[in-house]
Design a protein around this motif. Structure first.
Motif, mmCIF file in Angstrom:
data_model
loop_
_atom_site.group_PDB
_atom_site.id
_atom_site.type_symbol
_atom_site.label_atom_id
_atom_site.label_comp_id
_atom_site.label_asym_id
_atom_site.label_seq_id
_atom_site.Cartn_x
_atom_site.Cartn_y
_atom_site.Cartn_z
ATOM 1 N N ASN A 295 0.839 -1.187 0.273
ATOM 2 C CA ASN A 295 0.021 0.024 -0.098
ATOM 3 C C ASN A 295 1.017 1.382 -0.124
ATOM 4 O OD1 ASN A 295 -2.395 -1.375 0.093
ATOM 5 N ND2 ASN A 295 -2.700 -1.336 2.205
ATOM 6 N N THR A 296 0.858 2.111 -1.174
ATOM 7 C CA THR A 296 1.948 3.046 -1.169
ATOM 8 C C THR A 296 1.031 4.359 -1.760
ATOM 9 O OG1 THR A 296 2.265 2.509 -3.440
ATOM 10 C CG2 THR A 296 3.999 1.882 -1.716
ATOM 11 N N GLY A 297 -0.167 4.159 -1.645
ATOM 12 C CA GLY A 297 -1.060 5.098 -2.014
ATOM 13 C C GLY A 297 -1.091 5.434 -3.604
ATOM 14 N N SER A 298 -0.532 4.867 -4.553
ATOM 15 C CA SER A 298 -0.678 4.994 -6.001
ATOM 16 C C SER A 298 -1.768 5.391 -6.508
ATOM 17 C CB SER A 298 0.065 3.833 -6.691
ATOM 18 O OG SER A 298 -0.683 2.787 -6.673
ATOM 19 N N VAL A 299 -2.983 4.621 -6.013
ATOM 20 C CA VAL A 299 -4.269 4.798 -6.821
ATOM 21 C C VAL A 299 -4.857 6.292 -6.226
ATOM 22 C CG1 VAL A 299 -4.878 2.617 -7.390
ATOM 23 C CG2 VAL A 299 -5.714 3.544 -5.076
ATOM 24 N N ILE A 300 -4.446 6.687 -5.116
ATOM 25 C CA ILE A 300 -4.860 7.954 -4.426
ATOM 26 C C ILE A 300 -4.187 9.157 -5.339
ATOM 27 C CG2 ILE A 300 -4.924 9.532 -2.425
ATOM 28 C CD1 ILE A 300 -4.624 6.730 -0.622
ATOM 29 N N GLU A 301 -2.894 8.898 -5.491
ATOM 30 C CA GLU A 301 -2.099 9.877 -6.241
ATOM 31 C C GLU A 301 -2.665 10.041 -7.688
ATOM 32 O OE1 GLU A 301 0.367 11.551 -8.782
ATOM 33 O OE2 GLU A 301 0.343 9.418 -8.943
ATOM 34 N N ILE A 302 -3.087 8.953 -8.314
ATOM 35 C CA ILE A 302 -3.594 9.036 -9.611
ATOM 36 C C ILE A 302 -5.047 9.813 -9.664
ATOM 37 C CG2 ILE A 302 -4.629 7.681 -11.476
ATOM 38 C CD1 ILE A 302 -2.449 5.431 -11.030
ATOM 39 N N GLY A 303 -5.761 9.659 -8.869
ATOM 40 C CA GLY A 303 -7.022 10.236 -8.484
ATOM 41 C C GLY A 303 -6.728 11.859 -8.469
ATOM 42 N N MET A 304 -5.806 12.088 -7.474
ATOM 43 C CA MET A 304 -5.441 13.576 -7.079
ATOM 44 C C MET A 304 -5.064 14.087 -8.582
ATOM 45 S SD MET A 304 -3.645 12.974 -3.453
ATOM 46 C CE MET A 304 -3.169 14.947 -3.328
ATOM 47 N N ARG A 305 -4.195 13.413 -9.172
ATOM 48 C CA ARG A 305 -3.508 13.973 -10.446
ATOM 49 C C ARG A 305 -4.750 14.345 -11.631
ATOM 50 N NH1 ARG A 305 -0.808 9.562 -13.817
ATOM 51 N NH2 ARG A 305 0.292 9.206 -11.680
ATOM 52 N N HIS A 306 -5.933 13.773 -11.286
ATOM 53 C CA HIS A 306 -7.139 14.208 -12.137
ATOM 54 C C HIS A 306 -7.997 14.957 -11.493
ATOM 55 C CE1 HIS A 306 -5.719 11.932 -15.571
ATOM 56 N NE2 HIS A 306 -5.460 10.975 -14.874
ATOM 57 N N GLY A 307 -7.668 15.421 -10.199
ATOM 58 C CA GLY A 307 -8.617 16.590 -9.522
ATOM 59 C C GLY A 307 -9.404 16.161 -8.475
ATOM 60 N N ALA A 308 -9.219 15.097 -7.854
ATOM 61 C CA ALA A 308 -10.087 14.537 -6.982
ATOM 62 C C ALA A 308 -9.451 15.073 -5.671
ATOM 63 C CB ALA A 308 -9.667 12.860 -6.971
ATOM 64 N N GLU A 309 -10.332 15.160 -4.741
ATOM 65 C CA GLU A 309 -10.294 15.688 -3.419
ATOM 66 C C GLU A 309 -9.968 14.539 -2.365
ATOM 67 O OE1 GLU A 309 -9.213 17.809 -1.561
ATOM 68 O OE2 GLU A 309 -11.043 19.206 -1.544
#
Length: 572
Positions: A295-309
């Motif tokens: 668990n390194t937060g990669s999918v969170i980072e990808i979501g943030m890259r596309h404007g996710a809160e």
């Protein structure tokens, strides 16, 4: 224009409870689903967990004579989590209502798919005395699953215990006192017979979180025929016109662009082992986390890259842990600190917390005391604790603990204080005061042993308080305790349908998230056992059913799944 390599209805990222729940729900609605897992092991954090699921108002509660209701649960959440206005949008009223209303539906739905639930009737909410709290029944556990049914595929599963150890989380409090109390001996015997029963019938029965992921994976992969690809991490999302229309994944066959007709669901865990993020958001490292190392937060980072809160990034599923040694660890501790003849003190030699409190509250107390990083605490044990109760840390690396200073031993408390490096006078006064509480049965400082949750991990044969015992008989042992966690609880902000929200508060069409990669609906606390997995299952289910409605597989206003008939609970 993106050149697509393949096309599916729903792409699901991850193989834990949140991901597989979404995959199963979507496939139930007729969607073509593809599941991808970034690591070479399936099961995620769920496979490493205790497997309990907090599903209030589930049908099994009536079977044990416990009344529950939506209003009662919402009242309890207000009392222990705080009101939605206090906690923020991750724990909005709409999300709370969606969770509470859907929890019994998910229980029945998975039972209809063959999940055999056992109601943990003695496992209380973590705040049973608060309005709406109850002393047992809201948590359920999956029955053991025969891993041999998977063949070689089970060798690629992530689990806390290997197949052949069919342990329920509800067994642990009994096994902790298996040789010192009648109920512990009975519980230990039941576990042994369960394990032997599996062995003599040629089955390799799973336990804990492995049982949950095994059953979910069996439904998705074997019964529904959903393709599951391991070592296939998500690289990016493809967004057109503000909506997610596909994703790019890597894998053994190289990078591939996958078009998704109904959306992408993220269920790939938190950022437990992302050192940079743990430092940035929480001010500590990763060395004391018991979370999934992938668990390194990669999918969170990808979501943030596309404007996710995102929300709650500074928080985690905290808890005290025995410091790691060169042989392994850290070791997350629960029952050990709650049994009598134990006390926890800081480096000054002072108590600062009810040792029996829930692990999240214990973790928050450590932070408030300034013990979140370089400082540590000590769990001091009277010899009677060591003789009567199980200590998981000693099972892992007893020799290394003493050799490396994680544990120290002395015949007297004065000598122990010297080895611990704490102030002798303060430590002596702390022990004297604590021992007076143990004799009277009332902890006047922190209320240890005040409610059903404290008592769950206590010793019912010890009085006047099942959680308090004097620190008076040596030799004494002190074990170094650090702030640990079971994973992070901050992540992508989602609505009541598990849709990811943008920084402007708008829905990012076609993008869903649940589990530890999303901000927790229970905010900064832990209402009851399984408050990670229960919401993960529920919001995964809501994501899968909403994706089907979004794509027109079923009308938008249809109920997702009608509750199935109750299924008898039995060992499986």
């Amino acid at each position: 224009m993106t050149q697509w390599d393949e096309e599916v209805d729903l792409l699901v990222v991850g193989t834990g409870a949140a991901a597989l729940s979404a995959a199963i729900a979507a496939a139930d609605e007729g969607l073509e689903v593809l599941v991808v897992e970034g690591s070479d092991k399936w099961g995620g954090s769920t496979g490493m967990s205790g497997g309990g699921c907090w599903l209030p108002t589930h049908p099994g509660m009536k079977e044990i004579g416990v009344d529950d209701s939506e209003d009662k649960v919402l009242t309890y959440l207000d009392a222990c989590v705080g009101t939605p206005a206090e906690v923020g949008p991750a724990s909005s009223l709409e999300r709370r209502q969606a969770f509470v209303r859907t929890a019994p539906v998910v229980h029945r739905w998975l039972a209809d798919h063959g999940m055999v639930w056992q109601t943990a009737k003695k496992y209380p909410d973590y705040y049973p005395d608060l309005p709406g709290g109850i002393a047992g029944g809201r948590t359920v556990e999956p029955a053991p699953f025969n891993a041999k049914r998977f063949g070689d595929f089970y060798q690629q599963a992530r689990f806390s215990m290997p197949a052949g150890v069919p342990l329920f989380a509800g067994d642990t409090y009994l096994l902790a006192r298996a040789w010192s109390t009648p109920s512990g001996m009975v519980g230990g015997a039941r576990f042994v017979f369960r394990a032997l029963g599996g062995a003599v019938t040629g089955r390799r029965l799973t336990g804990l979180g492995a049982s949950l992921t095994a059953r979910l994976m069996w439904i998705a992969k074997e019964e529904q025929g959903t393709e599951v690809r391991l070592s296939t991490p998500l690289v990016d999302l493809v967004v057109e016109g503000g909506a997610v229309v596909g994703a790019v994944v890597d894998g053994p066959e190289g990078r591939r662009a996958i078009r998704t007709r109904n959306g992408v669901h993220l269920g790939a865990g938190g950022f437990d082992h992302n050192a940079a993020w743990r430092e940035e958001y929480q001010g500590l490292g990763v060395e004391h986390s018991s979370g999934n190392p992938y668990n390194t937060g990669s999918v969170i980072e990808i979501g943030m890259r596309h404007g996710a809160e995102v929300a709650l990034m500074d928080d985690a599923w905290w808890g005290p842990s025995v410091a790691p040694t060169s042989h392994g660890g850290p070791v997350f501790i629960v029952s050990e600190r709650s049994m009598p003849f134990s006390i926890v003190v800081d480096q000054e030699g002072s108590r600062y917390v009810n040792e029996s409190t829930s692990y999240v509250d214990f973790g928050h107390a450590m932070q408030e005391r300034g013990l979140e990083r370089t400082n540590h605490s000590w769990m001091v044990l009277d010899v009677r604790h060591r003789r009567r109760y199980l200590n998981n840390a000693f099972l892992a690396s007893r020799k290394a603990m003493f050799e490396e200073g994680v544990a120290v031993e002395a015949d007297t408390l004065e000598a122990l204080a010297e080895k611990m490096g704490v102030d002798k006078a303060t430590f002596k006064a702390t022990i004297q005061r604590f021992n007076s509480f143990a004799r009277s049965g009332k902890d006047l400082d922190f209320g240890r042993g005040k409610d059903a949750y404290d008592h769950y991990y206590g010793d019912p044969t010890h009085g006047p308080n099942p959680n308090l015992g004097e620190i008076a008989k040596g030799p004494f042992v002190a074990i170094k305790i650090v702030l640990g966690d079971l994973g992070t609880k901050g992540g992508l902000l989602t609505d009541e349908h598990a849709r990811v929200l943008s920084t402007s508060g708008e829905v990012i069409e076609g993008l869903y998230a649940a589990g530890n990669c999303s901000a927790a609906v229970v905010g900064r606390t832990y209402p009851g056992a399984g408050s990670t997995l229960g919401p993960a299952l529920v919001f995964g289910y809501l994501a899968g059913t909403h994706a089907a409605r979004r794509g027109g597989a079923v009308p938008m206003d249809d109920a997702a799944v009608e509750p199935a008939a109750d299924v008898a609970v039995e060992a499986g």
